[in-house]
Design a protein around this motif. Sequence first.
Motif, PDB file in Angstrom:
ATOM      1  N   ARG A 329      97.808  62.302  81.490  1.00 53.26           N
ATOM      2  CA  ARG A 329      98.146  61.607  82.567  1.00 53.26           C
ATOM      3  C   ARG A 329      97.478  60.316  82.721  1.00 53.26           C
ATOM      4  NH1 ARG A 329      98.994  67.039  85.304  1.00 53.26           N
ATOM      5  NH2 ARG A 329     100.907  67.078  86.160  1.00 53.26           N
ATOM      6  N   GLU A 331      97.669  56.832  85.321  1.00 53.97           N
ATOM      7  CA  GLU A 331      98.448  56.223  86.493  1.00 53.97           C
ATOM      8  C   GLU A 331      99.528  55.050  86.106  1.00 53.97           C
ATOM      9  OE1 GLU A 331      97.435  53.167  90.523  1.00 53.97           O
ATOM     10  OE2 GLU A 331      95.680  53.900  89.057  1.00 53.97           O
ATOM     11  N   HIS A 332      99.164  54.566  85.080  1.00 49.43           N
ATOM     12  CA  HIS A 332     100.113  53.412  84.528  1.00 49.43           C
ATOM     13  C   HIS A 332     100.705  53.854  83.254  1.00 49.43           C
ATOM     14  CE1 HIS A 332      98.391  50.727  87.613  1.00 49.43           C
ATOM     15  NE2 HIS A 332      97.129  51.344  87.244  1.00 49.43           N
ATOM     16  N   GLY A 333     101.054  55.266  83.002  1.00 47.48           N
ATOM     17  CA  GLY A 333     101.431  55.880  82.269  1.00 47.48           C
ATOM     18  C   GLY A 333     102.895  55.237  81.628  1.00 47.48           C
ATOM     19  N   TYR A 334     103.708  54.847  82.300  1.00 48.27           N
ATOM     20  CA  TYR A 334     105.124  54.472  82.150  1.00 48.27           C
ATOM     21  C   TYR A 334     104.824  52.933  81.401  1.00 48.27           C
ATOM     22  CZ  TYR A 334     109.521  52.173  82.014  1.00 48.27           C
ATOM     23  OH  TYR A 334     110.628  51.646  81.567  1.00 48.27           O
ATOM     24  N   PRO A 352     105.621  61.926  87.694  1.00 50.31           N
ATOM     25  CA  PRO A 352     105.209  60.648  88.026  1.00 50.31           C
ATOM     26  C   PRO A 352     104.342  59.990  87.204  1.00 50.31           C
ATOM     27  CG  PRO A 352     103.769  62.299  89.193  1.00 50.31           C
ATOM     28  CD  PRO A 352     104.734  63.035  88.292  1.00 50.31           C
ATOM     29  N   ASP A 353     103.501  60.553  86.198  1.00 54.58           N
ATOM     30  CA  ASP A 353     102.505  59.768  85.583  1.00 54.58           C
ATOM     31  C   ASP A 353     102.087  60.549  84.101  1.00 54.58           C
ATOM     32  OD1 ASP A 353     101.513  62.272  86.336  1.00 54.58           O
ATOM     33  OD2 ASP A 353      99.615  61.396  87.391  1.00 54.58           O
TER      34      ASP A 353
END
Length: 397
Positions: A329, A331-334, A352-353
């Motif tokens: 995981r 926060e800016h995984g994408y 989401p992450d």
Amino acid sequence: MTDFNWTRDQFHLPQGMIYLDGNSLGPLPKMAPARVMEMMENEWGEQLIAGWNASGWMAQPTRVGDRIARLIGAEKGHVVMGDTLSIKVFQALAAALKLNPDRKVILSDSGNFPSDLYMAEGLVNLLGNGLELRIVAPEEVEDAITDEIAVTLITEVGYTTGRKHDMAKLTAKAHEHGVITVWDLAHSAGAIPVDLAGAGADFAVGCTYKYLNGGPGAPAFIYVAPRHAKTAQPALAGWLGHARPFAFEQGYDAGKGIERMRVGTPPVLHLTALEVALDVWDKVDMADVRARSIALCERFIAGVEEHCPQLSLCSPRDSDLRGSQVSFRFEHGYAVIQALIADGVIGDFRAPDVMRFGFTPLYTSEKDVDEAVGVLTRILRGALWDRPEFLERKAVT
């Protein structure tokens, strides 16, 4: 012993690419284009409709099903190919409910793939009559199996974190309470040893475009245990599931055994490509695959945790509780995944992450793992993911 140098050489891997996304789509078997072209030119081209008999197209779904059966611990003659995984989930679930008509609850878990849950929701809404889809956390499934449950719909290996359910244990608990089991093997078949017969599973379904390398849109499979083969009633009563399809009778009469789970026309081109991939799998031992998979996953986890402290492991740390993927995981995984792809390391992202990385021993090496960790480390340390082109969401993540 499986020769993984040989298996790696059987797949087309683009130069300069480290492919860690076989849990979404397996790479192209090198022999597939020539075999599919041969089928198109010599069978479809020259035989036309005679190919259904002359080239065995009509028997292909059960022939290929038997080859899949070896990889999932199923009895011969109890696996058939065709349609999509969602269709096969619907078929299996509907048939399972019919076998337990006095109960009204379908039990699944929140880690299940959404399409499985959508199929269950749709079936509940279609049938009504007090049916309920009950969803619990993955770790709560065992305790939630009670005498009121009709069917469990469980994906053995979760698609986000790779968390692995204990099929034998949950199936035994289900049968103690008179519950019918449906197992989704989308992230199991070709990734981990599966023993449907040994576990006593009732129904199972799975896809072939991930670890089995059948190609985009490759057909799904369905398994029906021998004890249910003569009584399972297909809700999707397709022409080719009829006992006598070419009698063209008005009423439906279910075919013999697993044949009744056929629905539409076999996807011959896709099945032909899948057969080429299975030629490779015929030379593979699943115990060897599992041992190498664990080693690759452990190597990746150790490297990422040493060099990328920003990331948080969300896959089980215990390899016995994990399939053949590792998820972290961030926060800016994408954006990180997009930066990795731009640098030749292919993983994928789940909202989401979650950053997912699949480890497929047939073509993934220790060198691939180490180089992937190096690229990921460089991207994170330099915040190279923080660019407009990496932040913009694409249709497929």
